[in-house]
Design a protein around this motif. Structure first.
Motif, short mmCIF file in Angstrom:
data_model
loop_
_atom_site.label_atom_id
_atom_site.label_comp_id
_atom_site.label_asym_id
_atom_site.label_seq_id
_atom_site.Cartn_x
_atom_site.Cartn_y
_atom_site.Cartn_z
N TYR A 112 0.99 -1.43 -0.07
CA TYR A 112 0.07 0.04 -0.16
C TYR A 112 0.70 1.30 -0.16
O TYR A 112 0.39 2.23 -0.32
CB TYR A 112 -0.91 0.04 1.12
N GLN A 168 -4.42 -5.65 5.63
CA GLN A 168 -5.65 -5.03 4.99
C GLN A 168 -6.67 -5.52 4.29
O GLN A 168 -7.58 -5.09 4.07
CB GLN A 168 -5.00 -3.72 4.29
N ASP A 169 -5.86 -6.44 3.52
CA ASP A 169 -7.08 -7.24 2.69
C ASP A 169 -6.59 -8.74 2.31
O ASP A 169 -5.44 -9.15 2.72
CB ASP A 169 -7.16 -6.57 1.16
N LYS A 211 -14.24 -3.46 0.41
CA LYS A 211 -13.50 -2.54 1.38
C LYS A 211 -13.67 -2.94 2.88
O LYS A 211 -12.97 -2.19 3.81
CB LYS A 211 -14.08 -1.08 1.09
#
Lengths: 254, 439
Positions: A67, A104-105, A125
């Motif tokens: 990211y 985060q994902d 999201k």
């Protein structure tokens, strides 16, 4: 010492990772740190440390992913999806399905027999189904990471955490604790819930496809066990799973 | 009333055209002075200036329309030809909400509807328009108060509740055209059912406006609508050329006349002009983007507030969206319209719209489009606000992969509400999708 030809940096949402490789893609040295808010400063300092370790000169090529990739001065910038696939293919030499659960994902990446990314899917999201989800709930339960496996294995039953949203799941867990439910059983249920979400994201995995796992959450053996139970399939956790993205970036930058 | 009529005519015939001429002159001055910016796109379409004028003028006239001419607010899939034939000023709340989104105004406007109790799960177009009615906020200056509102369920069922809300807030009558969902083809009783409702719409519109429908005028408007739809289809089909002379993203903006002033001569004149320009670009080998390496299909509504950003990101990497199921939806109906049987053919045309037909039709249409435009990838926008368009996309993805062996990305976003998008994740998906094409 073999010459370092490239360095891959993976600036994730929770950890900062870097890998130095030689011309054959062997890992010469690596660094894993908690991600700091000032990415530029952390990258400058940690990169200098890694370069010093492998005696890399200024000409060494840099690949960046994660990211925070745009904050890294790199020769090549690629997404984590491509880098995780490259790193995994380099280690396994074969195609398959890669499950990468990061902070985060969560990504499911289908890798072809020549190492190409054939397809991928990600959680949307919402943070449910990610490492962050686990982290938040375990913190609320006051269960340190090194106790997770012990408590997971001790639990005879499991209490499913049904909410799909991290925030609501946290309040659900608070309610369960208030009802006097066993923490170990909640821990087990939590992992199973997450595994169930990841499995549905993965969809039908063809029986002849091997399943690999990368990302920080692969270090959590309770999570791996839950995924194995949920999918009924063997899952191979790649060596140093946290480093796969950085490895892929280093390989791409060679 | 007379003052209002004079104001409206002044806006339509004098002030509006003068302001447009001024804008044209200012734009020309600016572009003469401005150093051309380096972009991944081909030279801008000359028609854009005309498009801007038509749409701005339409909204400008609208500010003075209520009290001067009858006004109707309608859904994009409504047979608005009946209103144009009766001399109504027609407002399209969907188009207005899309405009709010491109100006990044949706969060502040939709919030008014949310405070009044609408869930964030409700379509962002609906929340924006209802929020705009409650607050009076709009980037177009002012929307005219309607004398009636009209909704057709051929695009979704949400419109029914959305328009009921509007009718309540605005305290105006609502007319509804209910179109049965098409599994396979239409049956006679479906068409009888819809055309009977269209007759009732005309009666209601006549009663409310105090005007009588002129059959010849209706036939002329319907003929224009047919020609407009055909012309729009011809403009889109030009992108089968390599390189495509414009981008699918351009089509999202140039779609405005066929949606909002369908049936008018202005609409058709515009598309004739656009078609000529696109044809010239093909002859000269001018592309919508400078370096077209890959051709993509777009499915579902645009992500209005991100259109420019995403199109730049893709164009920089040599990817052009050469076709879109959304833009194509307004080109499909042309041949079904028959000016000699306006109501019967309108019943068929508006029942046969893309979103009112079954998944088999969507699968076939998407694959046919992908094949005829020679795409090597597709992006399916899974739109939180448009469930009817998004349900079934996993099947669309599988069909495209199976039949054409192309790369397909499912991109989760929203057509208007930027609060429903995780920008970084969406960008990463698009980038990862593009990284894995072989040049």
């Amino acid at each position: 010492m073999t010459e370092c030809v490239s360095i891959g940096i993976d600036v994730g949402s929770t950890t900062w990772k870097a890998v130095a490789v030689d011309s054959k893609g062997n890992i010469l040295a690596s660094i894993v740190e908690e991600a700091e808010p000032l990415i530029d400063r952390q990258t400058e300092r940690a990169l200098a440390e890694l370069k010093a370790q492998v005696k890399a000169g200024d000409g060494v090529r840099i690949g960046a992913t994660g990211y925070g990739r745009k904050r890294v001065r790199a020769d090549l910038v690629l997404t984590e999806i491509t880098c995780h696939a490259r790193g995994a293919f380099h280690l396994t030499g074969k195609g398959g399905v890669l499950i990468d659960i990061g902070g985060q994902d969560t990504k499911i990446i289908k890798i072809g027999n020549n190492g190409d990314v054939l397809d991928f899917s990600m959680n949307d999201k919402c943070a449910a189904g990610t490492g962050r989800f686990l982290e938040v709930i375990l913190k609320r339960l006051r269960v340190p990471f090194d106790e997770v496996a012990l408590r997971f294995n001790k639990a005879v039953n499991s209490i499913p955490v049904s909410n799909t949203c991290t925030v609501f799941a946290e309040s659900e867990v608070v309610s369960l604790v208030a009802e006097g439910k066993e923490i170990d059983e909640i821990v087990k249920g939590l992992h199973q819930s997450l595994a169930s979400r990841v499995a549905s994201l993965a969809g039908d995995i063809p029986p002849d496809s091997e399943i690999f796992m990368s990302g920080g959450v692969a270090l959590n053996e309770s999570m791996v066990k839950s995924l194995v139970d949920r999918t009924g399939r063997r899952i191979r956790v790649l060596n140093s799973p946290q480093l796969i993205g950085a490895l892929g970036a280093a390989l791409a930058a060679r | 009333m007379i003052t209002r009529k004079i104001q409206y005519q002044m806006a339509k015939r004098a002030v509006g055209p003068f302001l447009m001429a001024l804008d044209r002159w200012q734009s020309a001055q600016k572009s003469r002075k401005r150093k051309p910016r380096e972009t991944p796109f081909g030279p801008p379409l000359q028609s854009v200036q005309k498009l801007k004028e038509i749409m701005t003028l339409n909204y400008f006239e609208g500010r003075y329309a209520d009290g001067a001419v009858p006004v109707a607010w309608v859904t994009s899939g409504f047979p608005a030809e009946v209103f144009f034939a009766l001399g109504f000023h027609v407002v399209y709340p969907e188009n207005h909400a899309a405009l709010c989104s491109t100006r990044h105004k949706v969060p502040e406007i939709a919030e008014f509807a949310e405070r009044d109790g609408l869930s964030r799960d409700v379509c962002s177009y609906a929340r924006t328009d209802i929020g705009s009615v409650i607050s009076g906020k709009t980037p177009v200056g002012r929307l005219p108060k309607p004398d009636m509102i009209a909704c057709c369920t051929n695009i979704c069922q949400t419109v029914l509740y959305w328009y009921r809300n509007l009718a309540e807030y605005l305290n105006v009558p609502l007319v509804l055209v209910d179109t049965p969902f098409m599994y396979g083809g239409t049956r006679e009783h479906h068409l009888d059912y819809v055309s009977a409702q269209l007759g009732e719409v005309i009666e209601a519109a006549e009663r409310i406006s105090g005007r009588r429908m002129d059959a010849e005028k209706l036939a002329r408007v319907v003929e224009n609508a047919r020609d407009g739809s055909r012309l729009w289809g011809e403009c889109l089909a030009i992108s089968q050329a390599r390189p495509a002379p414009w981008t699918g993203i351009d089509t999202f903006f140039h779609i405005a006349p066929i949606v909002t002033i369908r049936g008018t001569e202005t609409c058709n004149e515009y598309y004739r002009m656009l078609k000529d320009e696109l044809t010239e670009r093909v002859k000269a080998g001018v592309g919508g983007i400078k370096n077209e390496k890959h051709r993509l299909l777009w499915d579902n509504l645009p992500i209005w507030f991100k259109v420019r950003e995403h199109s730049t990101m893709t164009a920089e990497r040599g990817f052009n969206f050469v076709c879109a199921t959304y833009s194509n939806a307004w080109a499909e109906a042309g041949d079904l319209i028959d000016p000699s049987h306006p109501l019967e053919s309108a019943a068929k045309t508006y029942t046969y719209v893309y979103l009112n037909r079954d998944l088999d039709n969507r699968l076939k249409t998407t694959v046919d489009l992908a094949k005829s435009f020679g795409v090597d990838g597709a992006v399916l926008h899974s739109d939180r606000s448009c469930k009817p368009y998004s349900v079934g996309q996993v099947d669309v993805k599988e069909r495209l992969q199976k039949d054409m062996n192309i790369r397909v990305l499912l991109l989760e976003a929203d057509h208007a509400d930027e609060r429903s998008l995780s920008g970084e994740q969406a960008e990463m998906r698009l980038l990862a999708f593009m990284e894995n094409f072989n040049d």
